[in-house]
Design a protein around this motif. Sequence first.
Motif, PDB file in Angstrom:
ATOM      1  N   HIS A 180       0.834  -1.148   0.075  1.00 37.53           N
ATOM      2  CA  HIS A 180      -0.192  -0.095  -0.003  1.00 37.53           C
ATOM      3  C   HIS A 180       0.873   1.190   0.040  1.00 37.53           C
ATOM      4  O   HIS A 180       1.749   1.269   0.943  1.00 37.53           O
ATOM      5  CB  HIS A 180      -0.854   0.028   1.203  1.00 37.53           C
ATOM      6  CG  HIS A 180      -1.911   1.067   1.402  1.00 37.53           C
ATOM      7  ND1 HIS A 180      -2.623   1.294   2.473  1.00 37.53           N
ATOM      8  CD2 HIS A 180      -1.867   2.235   0.585  1.00 37.53           C
ATOM      9  CE1 HIS A 180      -3.455   2.448   2.203  1.00 37.53           C
ATOM     10  NE2 HIS A 180      -2.837   2.929   1.080  1.00 37.53           N
ATOM     11  N   ALA A 184       2.634   8.720  -3.969  1.00 37.83           N
ATOM     12  CA  ALA A 184       3.372   8.218  -5.056  1.00 37.83           C
ATOM     13  C   ALA A 184       4.790   8.012  -4.864  1.00 37.83           C
ATOM     14  O   ALA A 184       5.557   7.726  -5.614  1.00 37.83           O
ATOM     15  CB  ALA A 184       2.855   8.698  -6.428  1.00 37.83           C
ATOM     16  N   VAL A 209      -1.864  -1.102  -4.261  1.00 36.97           N
ATOM     17  CA  VAL A 209      -2.755  -0.271  -3.859  1.00 36.97           C
ATOM     18  C   VAL A 209      -2.128   0.888  -3.632  1.00 36.97           C
ATOM     19  O   VAL A 209      -1.262   1.102  -3.136  1.00 36.97           O
ATOM     20  CB  VAL A 209      -3.855  -0.597  -2.761  1.00 36.97           C
ATOM     21  CG1 VAL A 209      -4.668  -1.871  -3.072  1.00 36.97           C
ATOM     22  CG2 VAL A 209      -3.252  -1.022  -1.441  1.00 36.97           C
ATOM     23  N   PHE A 210      -2.726   2.189  -3.938  1.00 32.30           N
ATOM     24  CA  PHE A 210      -2.279   3.404  -3.808  1.00 32.30           C
ATOM     25  C   PHE A 210      -3.487   4.419  -3.266  1.00 32.30           C
ATOM     26  O   PHE A 210      -4.747   4.465  -3.536  1.00 32.30           O
ATOM     27  CB  PHE A 210      -1.934   3.674  -5.463  1.00 32.30           C
ATOM     28  CG  PHE A 210      -1.632   5.154  -5.332  1.00 32.30           C
ATOM     29  CD1 PHE A 210      -0.766   5.993  -4.724  1.00 32.30           C
ATOM     30  CD2 PHE A 210      -2.347   5.915  -6.661  1.00 32.30           C
ATOM     31  CE1 PHE A 210      -0.272   7.061  -5.071  1.00 32.30           C
ATOM     32  CE2 PHE A 210      -1.837   7.112  -6.858  1.00 32.30           C
ATOM     33  CZ  PHE A 210      -0.866   7.669  -6.239  1.00 32.30           C
ATOM     34  N   THR A 211      -2.935   5.468  -2.266  1.00 27.56           N
ATOM     35  CA  THR A 211      -3.761   6.428  -1.815  1.00 27.56           C
ATOM     36  C   THR A 211      -3.281   7.893  -2.365  1.00 27.56           C
ATOM     37  O   THR A 211      -1.783   8.045  -2.134  1.00 27.56           O
ATOM     38  CB  THR A 211      -3.477   6.320  -0.211  1.00 27.56           C
ATOM     39  OG1 THR A 211      -4.217   5.162   0.263  1.00 27.56           O
ATOM     40  CG2 THR A 211      -4.193   7.662   0.204  1.00 27.56           C
ATOM     41  N   THR A 212      -4.064   8.249  -3.298  1.00 27.16           N
ATOM     42  CA  THR A 212      -3.795   9.638  -3.615  1.00 27.16           C
ATOM     43  C   THR A 212      -4.109  10.880  -2.899  1.00 27.16           C
ATOM     44  O   THR A 212      -5.369  10.678  -2.310  1.00 27.16           O
ATOM     45  CB  THR A 212      -4.164  10.000  -5.059  1.00 27.16           C
ATOM     46  OG1 THR A 212      -3.744  11.276  -5.466  1.00 27.16           O
ATOM     47  CG2 THR A 212      -5.640   9.524  -5.309  1.00 27.16           C
ATOM     48  N   SER A 256       2.436   9.873  -9.846  1.00 26.42           N
ATOM     49  CA  SER A 256       1.132   9.528  -9.403  1.00 26.42           C
ATOM     50  C   SER A 256       0.421   8.660 -10.694  1.00 26.42           C
ATOM     51  O   SER A 256      -0.258   7.565 -10.408  1.00 26.42           O
ATOM     52  CB  SER A 256       0.467  10.851  -8.984  1.00 26.42           C
ATOM     53  OG  SER A 256       1.060  11.147  -8.010  1.00 26.42           O
ATOM     54  N   LEU A 260      -1.365   5.002 -10.370  1.00 21.61           N
ATOM     55  CA  LEU A 260      -2.670   4.689 -10.914  1.00 21.61           C
ATOM     56  C   LEU A 260      -2.725   3.866 -12.104  1.00 21.61           C
ATOM     57  O   LEU A 260      -3.846   3.019 -12.211  1.00 21.61           O
ATOM     58  CB  LEU A 260      -3.203   6.082 -11.347  1.00 21.61           C
ATOM     59  CG  LEU A 260      -3.599   7.239 -10.200  1.00 21.61           C
ATOM     60  CD1 LEU A 260      -3.983   8.303 -10.837  1.00 21.61           C
ATOM     61  CD2 LEU A 260      -4.588   6.424  -9.342  1.00 21.61           C
ATOM     62  N   ALA A 263      -1.535   0.209  -9.850  1.00 19.89           N
ATOM     63  CA  ALA A 263      -2.255  -0.349  -8.937  1.00 19.89           C
ATOM     64  C   ALA A 263      -3.557  -1.137  -9.422  1.00 19.89           C
ATOM     65  O   ALA A 263      -3.947  -0.597 -10.694  1.00 19.89           O
ATOM     66  CB  ALA A 263      -2.409   0.721  -7.905  1.00 19.89           C
ATOM     67  N   ALA A 266      -7.144   2.437  -6.341  1.00 19.83           N
ATOM     68  CA  ALA A 266      -6.654   3.621  -5.682  1.00 19.83           C
ATOM     69  C   ALA A 266      -7.743   4.320  -4.897  1.00 19.83           C
ATOM     70  O   ALA A 266      -8.959   3.991  -5.058  1.00 19.83           O
ATOM     71  CB  ALA A 266      -6.114   4.421  -6.559  1.00 19.83           C
ATOM     72  N   ASN A 267      -7.358   4.956  -3.832  1.00 19.78           N
ATOM     73  CA  ASN A 267      -8.381   5.820  -3.120  1.00 19.78           C
ATOM     74  C   ASN A 267      -8.164   7.140  -2.870  1.00 19.78           C
ATOM     75  O   ASN A 267      -6.735   7.551  -2.839  1.00 19.78           O
ATOM     76  CB  ASN A 267      -8.660   5.216  -1.753  1.00 19.78           C
ATOM     77  CG  ASN A 267      -7.468   5.191  -0.570  1.00 19.78           C
ATOM     78  OD1 ASN A 267      -6.442   4.830  -0.812  1.00 19.78           O
ATOM     79  ND2 ASN A 267      -7.883   6.159   0.257  1.00 19.78           N
ATOM     80  N   ILE A 290     -10.655   4.644  -8.830  1.00 24.20           N
ATOM     81  CA  ILE A 290     -10.485   5.599  -7.671  1.00 24.20           C
ATOM     82  C   ILE A 290     -11.609   5.289  -6.463  1.00 24.20           C
ATOM     83  O   ILE A 290     -12.689   5.939  -7.110  1.00 24.20           O
ATOM     84  CB  ILE A 290      -9.822   6.756  -8.118  1.00 24.20           C
ATOM     85  CG1 ILE A 290      -8.725   6.958  -9.050  1.00 24.20           C
ATOM     86  CG2 ILE A 290      -9.580   7.848  -6.581  1.00 24.20           C
ATOM     87  CD1 ILE A 290      -8.327   8.393  -9.770  1.00 24.20           C
TER      88      ILE A 290
END
Length: 551
Positions: A180, A184, A209-212, A256, A260, A263, A266-267, A290
């Motif tokens: 996670h 980025a 998985v990715f949190t922006t 980023s 995206l 992953a 993403a959230n 997202i």
Amino acid sequence: MSFKNYAVPYAVDERYSKKVAYFSMEFAVHQPLKIYSGGLGFLAGSHLRSAYELRQNMINIGILWKYGYYDQARNLDQTLQVTWMEKLYSFLEDTGIRFQVNIHDHPVWVKVWYLNPETFKSAPLFLLSTDVPENDYVSQTITHRLYDANVATKVAQFILLGVGGAKLVDELGFNPELYHLNEAHAISSSFYLYQKYNRDIEEVRKRLVFTTHTPEEAGNEKHDIYLCHKMSYFCGLSVEEVKKLTGLEDDAFNHSLVALRFAHLANAVSQLHGKVSRAMWGKYKDICPIIAITNAQNWRYWADKELYRKMEEGNDHWWDDRKRYMKKRAFELVADQTGKLFDPNVFTIVWARRFAGYKRAGLLARDMDRFNKLIHDTKYPIQIVWAGKPYPMDYPAINEFNHLVHLSKGYKNVAVLIGYEMSLSKRLKQAADCWLNNPRVPREASGTSGMTAAMNGAVNFSTDDGWIPEFINHGNNGFVVPKADYANMHVEEVDDYDMNKLYQILENDILPTYYEKYDTWRQIAKNGMRDVRYQFDAGRMAHEYYEQLYK
């Protein structure tokens, strides 16, 4: 303890048994560990505390910044001075783990430190450092300063967090099901994993998985792809291979966008930010879905339990007494720094967070005639505190900070504080009757400081951005500036509109309620305390990560 075949050192709740490795450039776990700059770190720190409380099967990887972010001091005229001081931490454990990471075609030694979960009641945290005698001086400086202004150093930091972090996970034998990325910064890990899984990008994708956190494209990191290649960012891939793999068409490596694309999910960090992000990134092909998981803060760490106890007992006299005491205690810090004695019986506005242009610290002082009228009002007296750290190379933000310092010298009831870290943050939230937040909509992805303010009996007063649309019921648990048609307004018009609305609501609603209907004011504060406790406690957020992002 042994770090071979590492497992989290507590019994895992079976709801959260999936193994996750969480990467972040900064973590604000507790005041003594100064490896954070702002909201990203505060969010990650609360996540760690709630993951520990929920017994989640999660390890966390960050960097041990030798000089932290920076230490905020003052010049002779009280303006901001950026200083750097070595940080020493006797509470971190040496894991004995050492390995090498290739940076600029050169092997760099990495030493790994460990924050035991029991030390601050947080999920396991591993911190990487290159500040070891085996490295040359340039390699040692990679972990000196958080968000170093030198571009090559910053790219090296990203390689260390991503590639070094992924390598550490292998050294530990942790075998996570998911990686996670909190922002980025660590997307270089995907190139390490790509090589590990025999150049099968689908194997990488199902694990990532990715949190922006950034609601505008300009704020997302981009670096020259040839510089990244030269720095060994891509783990042996050529620029042509990278372009083909990532779908990038120009020579800017957009961290980023690649996250995206790599992953599987993403959230964004608030419901509004979800809409903004989907619209912003929607023009690019091959990006993952997202979703939105709204940020939250750890109630157990941030809330004043005594204030909650008085609220639950329904003892208004004692609630008032506790809030007054909290203000008085915080005002000792104001007096110590500025020589100004604030009155705990006077309505106090606090604006405190990272200084950045879009956050508009000095919006109230945009019209000096109205500001002077507000500050000198004897019917409804007022006190204002500003605090926050600009990025040390953000000269417009530093100028704004210094402008407010000079402005404050003309008033007994206006103060600007330095040293805005976790301890001062908590004290200022306790000092505030009103927590002011006025970013330009929709540029604040979440804005979590208002959550912890509400946990300390402060009433939120904000433009309608970030988490605020999910929280504020105007006049019931806080106050909000009604949205205008911002998209069709010039930035000057936006600032004028928001400032006028702030003054109108302050003069017509907030101040008369505080001074003439205090029972109503107290109820608004209590409503905020109640509404924030469960909806915006990080336990809810950490649970949603497992339910929505990790499944």
